[in-house]
Scaffold this active site. Structure first.
Site, short mmCIF file in Angstrom:
data_model
loop_
_atom_site.label_atom_id
_atom_site.label_comp_id
_atom_site.label_asym_id
_atom_site.label_seq_id
_atom_site.Cartn_x
_atom_site.Cartn_y
_atom_site.Cartn_z
N SER A 266 0.49 -0.98 -0.09
CA SER A 266 0.25 0.13 0.19
C SER A 266 1.38 1.10 -0.04
O SER A 266 0.13 2.28 -0.27
CB SER A 266 -1.58 -0.25 1.07
N HIS B 226 2.94 3.59 8.46
CA HIS B 226 2.03 3.87 8.87
C HIS B 226 2.08 4.33 10.57
O HIS B 226 3.03 4.74 9.95
CB HIS B 226 1.24 2.12 9.52
#
Lengths: 424, 490
Positions: B45, B49
């Site tokens: 992706s 994070h």
């Protein structure tokens, strides 16, 4: 900043015919900006014949057809720049382009003609599942490799989509020594011209599987095969109908998309149906002085009609340049919208300025399904002005009607084009 | 004999290589593909994070939060596209509010800064397309997006610049314990080394199990994605997650570092470690699930779909450390999400373990930064024209969708660890990644590769041997069959 009467973006068939017509109609300074290394656009890789039947009354190959227009451009001493990419187009008709020789440069134009053509829909746009190996080509890319570079993309071929390029490539690959196993088409009818199905598939014994699609692509590095399946009326694969075809190549001929990234940046209104600009009777877009023609406007089947349409755009652009001040001063008159209804997917143009309309105006459109013995009806307001019977109409073949100015008046609020199916 | 051999040229391996390259060590990265960035690192992706998902106290939590803090400066040093756009976790059910709060508390415990629970009105101010059913969200301003390819190449280029060797097309088939160090048996011969770093992604269990009786198992957890045209860029501003489940962080909607929109991933466990195929069900699942968090997702803007494999270990924890009973064999296994975000910290930690074993001295000269491929779009018109004056290749657009010039493609080929495949050029420059998916530029790029790499068209591959694009010349098979008559059969 340089200044020109007219900048034509794209030196393919549309750009060339537009340039010729504009020059002959009085546009003094014009330049064609072409991103490839040669004029002629995609015609250069279309080495098969069948071009020019309407325009020249003879069968030409793509490069021959292009050459006739390129010769005229040279005879008329029309300027052109090759290997030149237009980077930006603004609403006030400033064209910014780049090439190796001149770097980035801008041109202010009195009028602009969009003639950028279209691109092929890629595999990803269809969300075809499976691996992503080498050996998946859009048909046009394969055509370029075979016809211009002399390189074979594969030996055993499955083609998805029966658009004209796919059909032409089925024949070409066969002639060059590949085995074309099957052409699969999602729809219950072909998206290509009837004559291409006969000459490119039937004559070579290549099967056409209607209502079928690719549901899996096998092979991690290079294509090893595809799985085809039948689809239902909604285009969904029917479980249990899967069949594996071993092949090393999958060619995709699954639709063409007018290439309108520049148009979008210039704030030009686009049609949700065609992906091309919405245009009026002059083939002028929603931005005054910017015209569109050819496959960037809507995807055509025949280059002859591209040339014809582009010549109209060129002539109108020249008129716009000549009358610019006059026009901006005011008198616009009524604007009549054209409505595509009852099986008609869209019309080009999509509106008409009555004052600017010529005595006769060609309107082109496509239908959304196959019709047999149906009628094309055209209504001016509530009054029917055309009723024409057609033996066959199909989404793969563009239709055309001619509107007469005498049928319209200031009171005409709409023009409607619609298909009427015969009662059985 | 090498001091260190790193197995795997993904972000973990190359980040480690970069960290180690500052020391006086003979280091080699061994990669089975023809380039770095070919496994998990190329299909994920691209999210940096924030670190609220990880269970407090785990290595994952520690390295995620540290990696996230390192990323802004690192991205600058490595000239890697990165945006700290923040992330939102959406909650659509009243019953789930508690889970959202728990996530918030977990994040605070992990040391994630700036977390806030936003009500639906506040979210709508940030994200106009947030789904109507969203009632609350967790906002994490430190989350970001990075170009995973560029990050991977940058790590590797810095390492190579400081003298780390790279051996491509080299597959480790066995690892033998020697008196001093290890002997790696590969398809291209033996490689001896004092220390092995196992950064083999989905194959890290295989490497580990060659030297250890304490077996580990890595599951390839496949995730499918759809990528949208940059025309759809305005859909969201930040990365939008759904509440995480037991299979991971769920389906997200995010901008990429280059302004595309990414939808996905699914999560399906499988045995086959090369199974990067997409499936009709998977893609449909993605397209259905995104509607829970974001509305108005324009399906017509999809330009491609792909699948990646996460290297999932049953304990869902990074396995980093010297393997018990196998001195000098350092695991860097089970690196699944948030592996990319953690990669700066993973490299730092693994290099620390290695230097604790080898006690090397620091080199007198090394550099930890690099300049990426020059993107002429970032220049002023005057500077761009000066560049084109110097090198006309920068005036020639090859990829019309992404506006990539010939100059950039030549740079991608000529720079250290330069591209040798079409995939390598695509991932370094973005040429072919746009809306036509290389339909127009592929023949042109092949022409440049032939010239710059002295290749024939038949040697040009997508991703190494076996993935050749061109199989012959026109009528070549007809010639053979008909004894030289090119017109036979027509």
């Amino acid at each position: 900043m340089q200044e020109y009467d007219l900048v034509i973006i794209g030196g393919g068939p549309a750009g060339l015919a537009a340039a010729e017509a504009a020059k002959k109609s009085g546009a003094c300074s014009l330049v064609i900006l072409e991103r490839d290394r040669e004029l002629g656009g995609i015609l250069n890789q279309c080495i098969h014949n069948g071009f020019g039947l309407h325009s020249f009354g003879e069968e030409l190959t793509g490069p021959e057809y292009a050459k006739r227009y390129i010769d005229r451009i040279r005879d008329l001493k029309i300027e052109y720049m090759l290997a030149t990419m237009v980077m930006d187009l603004s609403e006030d008709r400033v064209v910014t382009a780049m090439n190796s020789e001149n770097g980035v440069f801008s041109i202010r134009a009195k009028a602009v003609i969009l003639a950028m053509g279209c691109r092929e829909r890629p595999r990803g746009a269809l969300n075809i599942p499976g691996y992503r190996p080498a050996g998946i080509y859009s048909a046009g890319t394969a055509q370029r490799l075979v016809n211009i570079e002399g390189l074979m993309p594969g030996r055993e071929v499955v083609i998805l989509g029966s658009g004209d390029i796919g059909l032409i490539m089925a024949r070409r690959m066969t002639l060059e020594g590949a085995k074309v196993k099957v052409v699969a088409e999602l729809m219950p009818y072909s998206g290509g011209l009837k004559r291409n199905i006969v000459q490119c598939l039937d004559d070579f014994g290549i099967p056409l599987l209607l209502s079928h699609t690719v549901v899996d692509i096998h092979g991690k590095n290079r294509v090893e095969g595809v799985t085809l399946a039948a689809v239902d009326e909604k285009g969904k694969p029917i479980p249990g109908t899967e069949e594996f075809y071993s092949c090393d190549t999958l060619l995709l001929s699954v639709g063409l998309i007018p290439e309108n990234e520049l148009s979008r940046e210039a704030g030009i209104a686009l049609s949700a149906v065609t992906g091309g600009p919405l245009v009026n009777e002059s083939l002028e877009t929603s931005v005054p002085g910017i015209f569109a023609c050819g496959n960037v406007l809507h995807v055509h089947d025949l280059v002859d009609f591209v040339s014809e349409e582009a010549a109209t755009a060129g002539k109108n652009a020249a008129a716009f340049i000549a009358e610019e001040t006059l026009r901006s001063a005011g008198e616009q008159g009524p604007v009549i919208p054209l409505l595509a209804e009852g099986g008609v997917r869209y019309t080009v143009p999509s509106c008409i300025h009555l004052l600017r309309m010529p005595e006769e105006l060609k309107v082109r459109f496509r239908v959304g399904a196959v019709y047999k013995n149906a009628y094309i009806n055209v209504f001016a307001g509530k009054e029917r002005v055309i009723r024409r019977k057609k033996m066959v109409m199909a989404p793969g073949e563009m239709e055309e009607i001619t509107l007469k100015k005498e049928w319209l008046s200031e009171k005409t609020d709409t023009i409607t084009v619609t298909i009427e199916e015969e009662e059985i | 004999m090498y001091d260190v051999v790193i197995v795997g040229g993904g972000v973990s391996g190359t980040s480690t290589a970069r960290e180690l390259s500052r020391y006086d060590l003979h280091v080699c990265v061994v990669e089975k593909m023809p380039d770095v960035c070919y496994g998990t690192s190329k299909a994920n992706s691209g999210i940096v994070h924030a670190g609220y998902d990880c269970t407090p106290g785990t290595l994952m939590a520690k390295l995620n939060v540290r990696g996230n803090r390192m990323m802004p400066k690192l991205a600058k040093d490595l000239d890697v596209p990165f945006m700290q756009c923040g992330s939102l976790v959406v909650c659509t059910e009243e019953d789930d509010r508690e889970t959202l709060t728990k996530l918030y508390e977990q994040g605070v415990e992990n040391g994630v800064e700036g977390l806030e629970i936003l009500d639906k009105d506040e979210v709508r101010k940030k994200e106009k397309n947030i789904a109507d059913g969203v009632i609350a969200t967790l906002w994490a301003p430190t989350a970001g997006i990075v170009c995973p390819f560029t990050l991977n190449y940058a790590y590797a280029e810095v390492a190579a610049g400081n003298g780390v060797e790279f051996r491509f097309n080299t597959e480790v088939q066995d690892i033998l314990k020697k008196e001093e160090g290890y002997c790696l048996i590969t398809n291209l011969g033996k490689i001896e080394t004092k220390v092995v770093v196992n950064a083999a992604g989905v194959y890290s269990d295989r490497m580990h199990n060659m030297v250890s009786d304490h077996k580990i198992h890595i599951t390839a957890r496949r995730g499918e994605y759809c990528l949208l045209d940059r025309n759809a860029s305005d859909l969201v501003n930040s990365t939008i997650f759904q509440l995480p489940g037991k299979m991971g962080k769920g389906v997200l909607v995010s901008k990429t570092a280059h302004g595309n929109i990414l939808l996905g991933p699914t999560a399906v466990d499988q045995h086959y470690k090369e199974g990067t195929m997409t499936s009709a069900e998977g893609l449909e699942t993605v397209l259905n699930l995104v509607n829970r968090s974001v509305k108005n997702v324009p399906r017509r803007q999809i330009i491609t779909s792909f699948a990646g494999l996460r290297a999932h270990e049953a304990g869902h924890e990074f396995i980093i450390g010297e393997v018990e009973g196998a001195p000098g064999f350092v695991d860097c296994a089970g690196i699944e999400s948030p592996g990319l975000a953690s990669s700066p910290a993973i490299g730092e930690m693994v290099a620390g373990i290695v230097t604790d074993i080898l006690h090397p001295a620091e080199k007198e000269e090394y550099t930890m930064s690099r300049k990426g491929i020059l993107n002429p779009m970032t220049l002023s018109v005057a500077d761009r024209n000066a560049l084109i004056g110097e090198n006309p290749a920068y005036g020639n657009i090859v990829c019309r969708c992404e506006m990539i010039t010939e100059g950039e493609i030549i740079d991608a080929i000529k720079r250290p660890l330069g591209a040798t495949t079409l995939d390598g050029i695509k991932r370094r420059t973005r040429a072919g990644m746009g809306r036509c998916q290389s339909g127009f530029c592929m023949p042109k790029i092949m022409e440049i590769m032939q010239r710059e790499l002295s290749m024939t068209p038949f040697e040009i591959t997508k991703c190494g041997k076996g993935s050749e694009w061109i199989v012959g010349t026109n009528k070549d098979k007809i010639n053979v069959q008909a004894g030289g008559n090119a017109h036979a059969g027509i």
